[in-house]
Design a protein around this motif. Structure first.
Motif, short mmCIF file in Angstrom:
data_model
loop_
_atom_site.label_atom_id
_atom_site.label_comp_id
_atom_site.label_asym_id
_atom_site.label_seq_id
_atom_site.Cartn_x
_atom_site.Cartn_y
_atom_site.Cartn_z
N ASN A 1 0.78 -1.24 -0.15
CA ASN A 1 0.11 -0.19 0.28
C ASN A 1 0.89 0.95 -0.40
N GLU B 1 1.17 5.89 0.50
CA GLU B 1 0.55 7.11 0.96
C GLU B 1 1.78 8.45 0.55
N THR C 1 -5.59 -1.42 1.09
CA THR C 1 -5.32 -1.15 2.70
C THR C 1 -5.63 -2.28 3.75
N THR D 1 3.12 -0.75 4.09
CA THR D 1 2.41 0.51 3.43
C THR D 1 3.25 1.21 3.82
N THR E 1 1.18 -2.21 8.31
CA THR E 1 -0.24 -1.55 7.65
C THR E 1 -1.31 -1.38 9.27
#
Length: 202
Positions: A38, A40, A115, A120, A152
């Motif tokens: 993931n 971000e 998610t 992540t 995560t």
């Protein structure tokens, strides 16, 4: 003698490139068993220019400057700037990170919104210099980031952290768009990261 000079140049270029990324914590081994990570993007810590202005300050001053030159130009630029994160910078990072891995036939993919992935990658963008292009002369954009690979389910557990410093953003020929030049800095960051993953994780 010429060969020695060329080899020396390549050697020192390699050192310079290596200094662009610092492994602050952890190693890459955990990535070899992953299929998806993931991702971000965080811009809340962003500073700009040599003066290290906040983004709010930079946008306010830049838009006012452009509006002074031509009414409405700064307002248009402000909208372009705000849209660049989603439409250029994040996409450039994702594209290059995955292209480098897929070319080497690795199954690992970085994906926003994944998610359910065990890990992540938080791309914390901490500094940007937009650069400039005046036709005959130009200055590349520069992008600095903190890349944190975390669990995560437990964001406090940082398994790998890389600090990247002033990744250059430029293209062949002329590029009069600050936002596009900055995007190339994101691409460079992602490319360097994925090459390190190939070298150190597999």
């Amino acid at each position: 003698m010429k060969k020695i000079a060329i080899l020396s140049l390549l050697f020192f270029s390699g050192i310079i490139m290596a200094q662009d990324v610092e492994v602050v914590k952890g190693d890459f081994k955990f990535l070899s068993s992953q299929k998806e990570v993931n991702i971000e993007f965080v811009y809340s810590n962003l500073k700009l220019m040599k003066e290290e202005m906040t983004e709010e300050q930079y946008v306010k001053e830049r838009s006012a400057e452009l509006n002074e030159k031509s009414k409405g130009k700064g307002d248009i630029w402000k909208k372009k700037w705000e849209g660049s994160k989603e439409l250029i910078w994040n996409l450039k990072f994702l594209e290059l990170a995955n292209v480098v891995l897929s070319k080497d036939k690795k199954d690992l993919v970085f994906q926003e919104g994944a998610t359910n992935a065990k890990y992540t990658l938080i791309v914390d963008v901490v500094w940007i210099y937009p650069g400039w292009d005046a036709g005959v002369m130009k200055q590349a954009a520069k992008v600095s980031t903190v890349l944190k690979f975390v669990e995560t389910a437990n964001r406090n557990n940082v398994v790998l952290q890389l600090n990247t410093d002033k990744a250059p953003g430029d293209q062949w020929g002329n590029n009069y768009s600050n936002e596009s030049r900055i995007g190339e800095g994101f691409a460079k960051t992602a490319k360097t990261m994925s090459k390190m993953i190939l070298k150190k994780a597999y």
